[in-house]
Design a protein around this motif. Structure first.
Motif, short mmCIF file in Angstrom:
data_model
loop_
_atom_site.label_atom_id
_atom_site.label_comp_id
_atom_site.label_asym_id
_atom_site.label_seq_id
_atom_site.Cartn_x
_atom_site.Cartn_y
_atom_site.Cartn_z
N SER A 86 0.82 -1.20 0.00
CA SER A 86 0.00 0.00 0.00
C SER A 86 0.86 1.26 0.00
O SER A 86 1.85 1.36 0.73
N MET A 100 -3.18 0.30 -3.42
CA MET A 100 -3.98 0.45 -2.20
C MET A 100 -4.20 -0.92 -1.58
O MET A 100 -4.45 -1.89 -2.28
N VAL A 102 -6.56 -3.41 0.37
CA VAL A 102 -8.01 -3.54 0.56
C VAL A 102 -8.32 -4.93 1.11
O VAL A 102 -8.95 -5.76 0.45
N ALA A 150 -14.06 -1.18 5.73
CA ALA A 150 -13.07 -0.11 5.59
C ALA A 150 -12.50 -0.08 4.19
O ALA A 150 -12.27 1.01 3.62
N SER A 151 -12.27 -1.25 3.60
CA SER A 151 -11.73 -1.30 2.23
C SER A 151 -12.72 -0.72 1.23
O SER A 151 -12.34 0.06 0.34
N SER A 153 -15.06 1.42 1.90
CA SER A 153 -15.15 2.86 2.16
C SER A 153 -13.98 3.60 1.51
O SER A 153 -14.15 4.71 0.97
N LYS A 154 -12.82 2.99 1.54
CA LYS A 154 -11.64 3.58 0.89
C LYS A 154 -11.86 3.71 -0.61
O LYS A 154 -11.61 4.76 -1.20
N SER A 157 -14.30 6.41 -1.66
CA SER A 157 -13.85 7.81 -1.57
C SER A 157 -13.18 8.29 -2.85
O SER A 157 -12.86 9.47 -2.98
#
Length: 256
Positions: A86, A100, A102, A150-151, A153-154, A157
Motif C-alpha cells: 500500500s 492500495m 483492501v 473499511a476497504s 469505504s476507501k 472515496s
C-alpha cells in the motif's frame, strides 16, 4: 491511447488486458491459455496481481516462462517478481499506478489505480480484483467485516467517475440481491433492467463506476437507513452500526 479489454476465463472470470504504445499488460491471469491466444504473437510486458486465489494467479508460471515478463503484486504470491504494498507509486504503460491495500476477501488483497491523462483532465481506472464487484463485494474468506467495510469505504472515496474493473461477471446476481436489500431504490431497479438486457445478449456488464456503486451497491450503502433496516430484519435484530449492517448483509448474501 490506453485500451482496456476483458479476456474471458473459466465460467465467469475476466482477465483485464491493457495496451498502450505497443505494450501489453494483463491483470489477474488465472489461466495462461486465453492470454496467449489474445496476444496472438505479441509480447507480454507485465502482469499485475491483486490477490493470491488460484483463479487470479494460475497462469503466472506459464506466462512468465513464455514471455519472461515481470509480475507485480502481493509479495506473498509465488511468481511475483516485484512485491507491491500500500502506498507504492510506480509506472506501467507510461502511466502512473497507485497501490492500495483492501483486505477483507483475502488479507493480501491489493487494488491498483491507473491514472490516464486526457485532454479533458484525467481518467481513473481501478482494478479491484474480488474486493469490489459491480453491485456487490467478495466473500470474507480471510478478513473481517470491519476490514472489508473499511476497504470498500476507501474505494468509495475515489472520484465517482472512476472506472471499476472487477474480476467476475456477477453483476446480475448481485443486483437481484441489491433489489432485495433495498427494494425502494429506483437506481437499482433501473440498473437491474439494463444488466438483464446486456446478459440476455451475452454482453459484459463492466466496467462499472464508483458513482454507480455508491448509488446501487448495498455493501457501500450500509449508512442508508432503509438498507440497515432490511439487514436488521434478516438478522432478527434491531439496527446497528455500519460494520454490523455490513456483516449482516454479507451473511444474508452468502445464503441468498
Amino acid at each position: 491511447m490506453l485500451s482496456i479489454n476483458p479476456i474471458p476465463a473459466f465460467s465467469d472470470n475476466y482477465i483485464w488486458h491493457l495496451t498502450r504504445g505497443g505494450e501489453h499488460w494483463v491483470v489477474d491471469p488465472g489461466d495462461a491459455a486465453p492470454v496467449i491466444e489474445t496476444l496472438a504473437g505479441e509480447s507480454l510486458d507485465g502482469i499485475l496481481i491483486t490477490h493470491h486465489h488460484l483463479d487470479h494467479t494460475g497462469g503466472i508460471a506459464a506466462l512468465r516462462a513464455r514471455y519472461q515478463c515481470p509480475v507485480l503484486g502481493p509479495g506473498s504470491i509465488d511468481g511475483v517478481t516485484q512485491p507491491l504494498q500500500s502506498g507504492d507509486r510506480l509506472e506501467i504503460l507510461g502511466l502512473p499506478l497507485e497501490v492500495m491495500d483492501v483486505p477483507g476477501h483475502t488479507l493480501d488483497h491489493l487494488a491498483l489505480l491507473l491514472r490516464e491523462p486526457t485532454d479533458q483532465g484525467e481518467k481513473l481506472h481501478l482494478f479491484c480484483g474480488d474486493t469490489l464487484f459491480a453491485a456487490g463485494c467478495g466473500r470474507l474468506f480471510e478478513g473481517t467485516p470491519a476490514q472489508m467495510h473499511a476497504s470498500l469505504s476507501k474505494l468509495g472515496s475515489l472520484p465517482p467517475e472512476t472506472r471499476v474493473y472487477c474480476a467476475h461477471e456477477y453483476t446480475l446476481a448481485n443486483l437481484r440481491f441489491a433489489a432485495a436489500a433495498e427494494p425502494g431504490n429506483v437506481a437499482v431497479t433501473n440498473r437491474l433492467a439494463e444488466v438483464q438486457a446486456l446478459r440476455a445478449d451475452d454482453k459484459i456488464t463492466l466496467p462499472s463506476t464508483i458513482g454507480a456503486e455508491l448509488a446501487t451497491n448495498p455493501f457501500m450503502r450500509c449508512h442508508i437507513p432503509a438498507v440497515a433496516r432490511r439487514a436488521a430484519g434478516q438478522a432478527g435484530m434491531d439496527s446497528a452500526d455500519e460494520v454490523e449492517v455490513f456483516a449482516r448483509l454479507r451473511q444474508w448474501k452468502d445464503n441468498f
